[in-house]
Design a protein around this motif. Structure first.
Motif: not given
Length: 119
Positions: A93-108
């Motif tokens: 689950x990504x959050x993108x601001x100004x064309x860049x990924x600022x946060x990632x929640x990775x589940x596996x």
């Protein structure tokens, strides 16, 4: 030149890292990215690069399941295929601001990506 929307940014990042091109993938990641993954919290691009770069060489393929977009947030569900598993799903689950990924929640499931059992 127009700025990519969140979906485009995430897709370019995802295609790059899953094909082993970590340098290109990092072009889409903010310097102060935060990643929450099973067993680890990563802060900053260098830590994130090391994490993704350590896993990418294990990939033997990728199977897409679904993707969802809500403005600047994008969720991907897929099967990262390795010598250990080809059917263990992962979600990001990504959050993108100004064309860049600022946060990632990775589940596996970390255990599914361990070394294959010896016969």
């Amino acid at each position: 030149m127009t700025q990519d929307n969140a979906y485009d940014t995430v897709q370019k990042y995802h295609r790059a890292w899953t094909s082993g091109d970590i340098d290109t993938a990092m072009n889409y990641v903010a310097d102060d990215v935060a990643c929450r993954a099973p067993g680890i919290d990563l802060d900053g691009k260098d830590a994130y690069r090391g994490f993704i770069g350590g896993f990418a060489p294990m990939l033997t393929g990728i199977g897409d399941i679904a993707e969802f977009v809500d403005e600047d947030r994008v969720a991907l569900f897929y099967y990262p295929q390795t010598m250990s598993t080809s059917t263990t799903p992962a979600a990001e689950f990504f959050t993108v601001k100004d064309g860049k990924i600022t946060e990632s929640v990775l589940i596996f499931d970390r255990l599914s990506y361990g070394p294959p059992e010896q016969a």
